[in-house]
Scaffold this motif. Sequence first.
Motif, PDB file in Angstrom:
ATOM      1  N   SER A   1      15.298  52.045  51.286  1.00 19.92           N
ATOM      2  CA  SER A   1      14.350  51.003  51.662  1.00 19.92           C
ATOM      3  C   SER A   1      13.837  50.250  50.435  1.00 19.92           C
ATOM      4  O   SER A   1      13.467  49.091  50.531  1.00 19.92           O
ATOM      5  N   PHE A   2      13.850  50.909  49.267  1.00 22.90           N
ATOM      6  CA  PHE A   2      13.409  50.214  48.051  1.00 22.90           C
ATOM      7  C   PHE A   2      14.476  49.287  47.516  1.00 22.90           C
ATOM      8  O   PHE A   2      14.208  48.172  47.127  1.00 22.90           O
ATOM      9  N   THR A   3      15.733  49.770  47.467  1.00 25.83           N
ATOM     10  CA  THR A   3      16.790  49.022  46.791  1.00 25.83           C
ATOM     11  C   THR A   3      17.582  48.161  47.741  1.00 25.83           C
ATOM     12  O   THR A   3      18.303  47.278  47.317  1.00 25.83           O
ATOM     13  N   GLY A   4      17.501  48.471  49.046  1.00 24.35           N
ATOM     14  CA  GLY A   4      18.308  47.723  49.995  1.00 24.35           C
ATOM     15  C   GLY A   4      19.748  48.206  50.046  1.00 24.35           C
ATOM     16  O   GLY A   4      20.566  47.632  50.743  1.00 24.35           O
ATOM     17  N   TRP A   5      20.082  49.272  49.310  1.00 21.67           N
ATOM     18  CA  TRP A   5      21.422  49.842  49.422  1.00 21.67           C
ATOM     19  C   TRP A   5      21.498  50.603  50.735  1.00 21.67           C
ATOM     20  O   TRP A   5      20.492  51.095  51.227  1.00 21.67           O
ATOM     21  N   SER A   6      22.693  50.684  51.241  1.00 19.12           N
ATOM     22  CA  SER A   6      22.829  51.493  52.450  1.00 19.12           C
ATOM     23  C   SER A   6      23.238  52.893  52.041  1.00 19.12           C
ATOM     24  O   SER A   6      24.405  53.229  51.973  1.00 19.12           O
ATOM     25  N   THR A   7      22.247  53.746  51.677  1.00 21.66           N
ATOM     26  CA  THR A   7      22.577  55.121  51.314  1.00 21.66           C
ATOM     27  C   THR A   7      22.896  55.886  52.584  1.00 21.66           C
ATOM     28  O   THR A   7      22.158  55.826  53.548  1.00 21.66           O
ATOM     29  N   ALA A   8      24.023  56.583  52.573  1.00 27.13           N
ATOM     30  CA  ALA A   8      24.471  57.263  53.783  1.00 27.13           C
ATOM     31  C   ALA A   8      24.496  58.773  53.565  1.00 27.13           C
ATOM     32  O   ALA A   8      25.218  59.275  52.724  1.00 27.13           O
ATOM     33  N   VAL A   9      23.632  59.522  54.306  1.00 23.09           N
ATOM     34  CA  VAL A   9      23.673  60.987  54.248  1.00 23.09           C
ATOM     35  C   VAL A   9      24.629  61.448  55.342  1.00 23.09           C
ATOM     36  O   VAL A   9      24.376  61.258  56.521  1.00 23.09           O
ATOM     37  N   SER A  10      25.754  62.025  54.933  1.00 21.54           N
ATOM     38  CA  SER A  10      26.755  62.409  55.929  1.00 21.54           C
ATOM     39  C   SER A  10      26.606  63.885  56.289  1.00 21.54           C
ATOM     40  O   SER A  10      26.151  64.693  55.479  1.00 21.54           O
ATOM     41  N   VAL A  11      26.975  64.208  57.514  1.00 24.18           N
ATOM     42  CA  VAL A  11      26.892  65.595  57.990  1.00 24.18           C
ATOM     43  C   VAL A  11      27.736  66.541  57.119  1.00 24.18           C
ATOM     44  O   VAL A  11      27.265  67.615  56.754  1.00 24.18           O
ATOM     45  N   PRO A  12      28.970  66.159  56.756  1.00 26.37           N
ATOM     46  CA  PRO A  12      29.745  67.068  55.897  1.00 26.37           C
ATOM     47  C   PRO A  12      29.046  67.383  54.575  1.00 26.37           C
ATOM     48  O   PRO A  12      29.097  68.509  54.098  1.00 26.37           O
ATOM     49  N   THR A  13      28.366  66.379  54.016  1.00 28.25           N
ATOM     50  CA  THR A  13      27.650  66.628  52.754  1.00 28.25           C
ATOM     51  C   THR A  13      26.561  67.671  52.965  1.00 28.25           C
ATOM     52  O   THR A  13      26.398  68.577  52.148  1.00 28.25           O
ATOM     53  N   VAL A  14      25.824  67.521  54.063  1.00 26.98           N
ATOM     54  CA  VAL A  14      24.739  68.470  54.351  1.00 26.98           C
ATOM     55  C   VAL A  14      25.319  69.879  54.528  1.00 26.98           C
ATOM     56  O   VAL A  14      24.827  70.847  53.941  1.00 26.98           O
ATOM     57  N   ILE A  15      26.395  69.980  55.304  1.00 24.48           N
ATOM     58  CA  ILE A  15      27.010  71.289  55.537  1.00 24.48           C
ATOM     59  C   ILE A  15      27.515  71.870  54.226  1.00 24.48           C
ATOM     60  O   ILE A  15      27.311  73.052  53.927  1.00 24.48           O
ATOM     61  N   LEU A  16      28.136  71.012  53.424  1.00 20.33           N
ATOM     62  CA  LEU A  16      28.676  71.461  52.138  1.00 20.33           C
ATOM     63  C   LEU A  16      27.559  71.961  51.228  1.00 20.33           C
ATOM     64  O   LEU A  16      27.657  73.037  50.628  1.00 20.33           O
ATOM     65  N   ALA A  17      26.470  71.188  51.159  1.00 21.33           N
ATOM     66  CA  ALA A  17      25.350  71.563  50.285  1.00 21.33           C
ATOM     67  C   ALA A  17      24.731  72.877  50.745  1.00 21.33           C
ATOM     68  O   ALA A  17      24.460  73.770  49.938  1.00 21.33           O
ATOM     69  N   LEU A  18      24.540  73.013  52.070  1.00 22.34           N
ATOM     70  CA  LEU A  18      23.962  74.253  52.608  1.00 22.34           C
ATOM     71  C   LEU A  18      24.906  75.424  52.369  1.00 22.34           C
ATOM     72  O   LEU A  18      24.488  76.510  51.976  1.00 22.34           O
ATOM     73  N   GLY A  19      26.195  75.187  52.616  1.00 25.95           N
ATOM     74  CA  GLY A  19      27.190  76.240  52.397  1.00 25.95           C
ATOM     75  C   GLY A  19      27.177  76.685  50.947  1.00 25.95           C
ATOM     76  O   GLY A  19      27.204  77.881  50.641  1.00 25.95           O
ATOM     77  N   PHE A  20      27.097  75.706  50.059  1.00 28.02           N
ATOM     78  CA  PHE A  20      27.090  76.009  48.634  1.00 28.02           C
ATOM     79  C   PHE A  20      25.848  76.821  48.274  1.00 28.02           C
ATOM     80  O   PHE A  20      25.920  77.801  47.524  1.00 28.02           O
ATOM     81  N   ALA A  21      24.709  76.429  48.864  1.00 27.58           N
ATOM     82  CA  ALA A  21      23.459  77.173  48.618  1.00 27.58           C
ATOM     83  C   ALA A  21      23.613  78.617  49.100  1.00 27.58           C
ATOM     84  O   ALA A  21      23.206  79.561  48.423  1.00 27.58           O
ATOM     85  N   GLY A  22      24.215  78.780  50.280  1.00 27.22           N
ATOM     86  CA  GLY A  22      24.434  80.128  50.815  1.00 27.22           C
ATOM     87  C   GLY A  22      25.324  80.953  49.903  1.00 27.22           C
ATOM     88  O   GLY A  22      25.035  82.116  49.610  1.00 27.22           O
ATOM     89  N   VAL A  23      26.406  80.322  49.427  1.00 28.43           N
ATOM     90  CA  VAL A  23      27.328  81.020  48.535  1.00 28.43           C
ATOM     91  C   VAL A  23      26.607  81.415  47.241  1.00 28.43           C
ATOM     92  O   VAL A  23      26.772  82.528  46.736  1.00 28.43           O
ATOM     93  N   VAL A  24      25.778  80.495  46.751  1.00 31.10           N
ATOM     94  CA  VAL A  24      24.984  80.787  45.547  1.00 31.10           C
ATOM     95  C   VAL A  24      24.107  82.020  45.795  1.00 31.10           C
ATOM     96  O   VAL A  24      24.019  82.925  44.970  1.00 31.10           O
ATOM     97  N   GLY A  25      23.473  82.062  46.979  1.00 34.78           N
ATOM     98  CA  GLY A  25      22.613  83.190  47.327  1.00 34.78           C
ATOM     99  C   GLY A  25      23.381  84.502  47.336  1.00 34.78           C
ATOM    100  O   GLY A  25      22.929  85.507  46.784  1.00 34.78           O
ATOM    101  N   VAL A  26      24.560  84.497  47.968  1.00 37.13           N
ATOM    102  CA  VAL A  26      25.367  85.722  48.036  1.00 37.13           C
ATOM    103  C   VAL A  26      25.829  86.116  46.638  1.00 37.13           C
ATOM    104  O   VAL A  26      25.679  87.263  46.215  1.00 37.13           O
TER     105      VAL A  26
END
Lengths: 405, 257
Positions: free
Chosen positions: A358-383
């Motif tokens: 909303s500040f820059t007017g760029w269309s930043t896109a948060v994709s579902v695969p990115t979220v899953i990947l980030a969460l998966g990575f966090a889980g792997v880090v935890g293990v």
Amino acid sequence: MTLGNLISVAGASIVKNKMRTVLTMLGIIIGVSAVIVMVAIGAGAQGQIERQIQNLGTNMLVVTPGSTASGGVSLGGQSGSGLTVEDAEMLASQSFLLSGVSPVISTFAQAVGGTGNWRAPIYGVAVDYQTIRDWDVVQGEFFDETDVRTIRREVVLGSTVAENLFPDGDAVGQQLRLRDVPLTIVGVLETKGQTAEGSDQDDVILVPYTTVQNRLAGRQFVSQILASAYSSEDVPAAQAEIQAILRDSHGLAPNEADDFTVRDQGELADAAQETTQVMTLLLAAIASISLLVGGIGIMNIMLVSVTERTREIGLRLALGAYGSDVMKQFLVESVVMSLGGGLTGVAIGYASSQAIASFTGWSTAVSVPTVILALGFAGVVGVFFGLYPARRAAALDPIEALRYE
Amino acid sequence: MSRQAPLGAPVIAARGLERVFEMGGTEVRALRGVDLTVERGEMLAVMGTSGSGKSTLMNILGCLDRSTAGSYVLDGVSVEGLNKNQLADIRNQRLGFVFQGFNLLPRTSALENVELPLLYDRSGRDMDTKALAAAALERVGLAERMDHDPSELSGGQQQRVAIARALVTKPSLVLADEPTGNLDTETTMEIMALFQELNAEGVTLLIVTHEPEISHYTQRIVELRDGRIIHDHPVAERGDAATDLLERRSLEPVGAP
Ligand SMILES: Nc1ncnc2c1ncn2[C@@H]1O[C@H](COP(=O)(O)OP(=O)(O)OP(=O)(O)O)[C@@H](O)[C@H]1O
Ligand SMILES: [Mg+2]
């Protein structure tokens, strides 16, 4: 012990040390939100560039002087031109696959008229330029073949120039002086916005190329020849045709290299995308490192937790827990912590992406695969980082652990 | 009380137990051939000076440690040759522990503390762990305190929670290493009265202590010195902790600090 039991034990331990848990999770929170934001920005930038490349024109081919062996893009012209207006005229008359051809003669001059002065690049172009670039005229009209042939003193303004010199929007029909040559404004172009490189496409003055050649003094050269193929399937063949015609017109021997370069839109897009992909990758790498640092933080706090709870571990073992029960308990604790951090990170990352958008007017896109990947990575880090402390806990001797002060 | 042992078999049948600790090249012989048989329903005290090997013996009898020589049959099961997890199952199903320092989980309610051993039960039997824990707490007189954290309980109450935890699995044997070491005289007598009640109900109890006042509430005293049993005799005049407690309270002037 059931998984439910393990999670409630882990939850209790996490809640008991709220401050410590939050500080520990901070690393993961920052890491995950950084991944989300950076990938979102990267994807947004990529989308932006794709749209800009589309915006350049339809089935467009760009001929630039000089050979460019490697993949660098030079959208701007090179001085010491190897291209001439005759080259463009030859392409227009001899080719079968090109629907339009236009030279672009570049020069710079102070434009005087309307409310004052404005310095903008001046392009001497043919009528086809408008269709090749797929650029509508919002006021007045583009100059026509007769205007070009008869070397009329006419000019079409980009919207930036029009807005600056004629803020009232009454540019068409008025006079403009370029190097003391008076010209009549016949049209104003629609707004195209910025190029991938960030320069303003609308800060431009278009003049019939014959007029530039014959009426305007000063240094001028053919920086590009723009052409368009009839269809996108024709683009590769058209590229070859241009090459053949120009080699012939330049009198190059078969063993000589081209002294010009022909690129199509796809290549421009590829080069631009490569840049953003490298950028995205770099950003993701930085974000991953912060996730890794977060993981080390978790490992550190888990080791502290194991030491603090040595007596508890001894007690559990004495009461009949297997080593594997103790190990699971600590693994669940570290995974709950890393996933908790991950979820918080996703929320913060998403919110930040929206804010940046909303500040820059760029269309930043948060994709579902990115979220899953980030969460998966966090889980792997935890293990991964919980494993060593958990194994240490499981290997404790119950007698010594019970005696631990 | 046990589920599998043959009727009439002793709870503890130990022969020639030895335990040698290797400490940086030197050997410490903590146990040097201990023979001990404990029948079902017995309540005995293990006594001896500091370093005589009481805790070492307790750890072996409690399947927390292994002897370096000798044989040990607990509740009809030969313990040698069992792996770590099998020993854990024996501790979970057949043994109850009471420690000097209570060893309750902090910031965890009395009920959850007592429930803990049931959560590690792998026998697969169906049970209501909360109800069993509540019943055990009721048995030790803490029905009103189930939701309290250890920090909200007195030392005596904490030890009662620990005793409830030891009883909740209905073990064949309860081992207590200096269970009253951290308690004052009156609370000590309360705990001994509880132990005597439990013993009267059939619980087999082995208590490590070096206080004669405590040992005379048991039926039998085993005395260790230098890793050997030097005395093993029944208690001549067994005291009754509940009676002594009443007497003690009546002697105290009313309103004394
Ligand atoms: N893990 C160990 N490593 C080495 N030596 C040990 C170990 N545990 C016990 N010992 C030694 O074995 C002997 C018996 O110790 P133990 O703890 O059984 O005595 P105790 O009778 O329980 O004494 P206390 O009344 O002080 O508790 C002591 O000499 C002690 O130093
Ligand atoms: Mg001891």
